[in-house]
Design a protein around this motif. Structure first.
Motif: not given
Length: 68
Positions: A15-24, A61-68
């Motif tokens: 989901t769009r609200t997933a934290d980094i642990a879920v993404i990994k 990457d928090p910066i790339k994710r924010a841009e996405h």
């Protein structure tokens, strides 16, 4: 025939609200499933891994994710 636009979130199945642990975790599971070394008979394995890798690169990457 129209193709549905897929986001990096769709590609990793998070989901769009997933934290980094879920993404990994999602990335690791998909990499295990689709890695070309594990699927030498699947001609699409390399392309699938490229999509998964790009999605993980952006979303981890928090910066790339924010841009996405």
């Amino acid at each position: 025939m129209s193709k549905k636009f897929r986001t990096h979130y769709d590609n990793l199945g998070v989901t769009r609200t997933a934290d980094i642990a879920v993404i990994k975790a999602a990335y690791k599971a998909l990499a295990k499933k689709y890695h070309p070394d594990i699927n030498p008979d699947n001609p699409n394995a390399q392309k699938i891994m490229q999509i998964i890798n790009k999605a993980y690169e952006v979303l981890s990457d928090p910066i790339k994710r924010a841009e996405h």
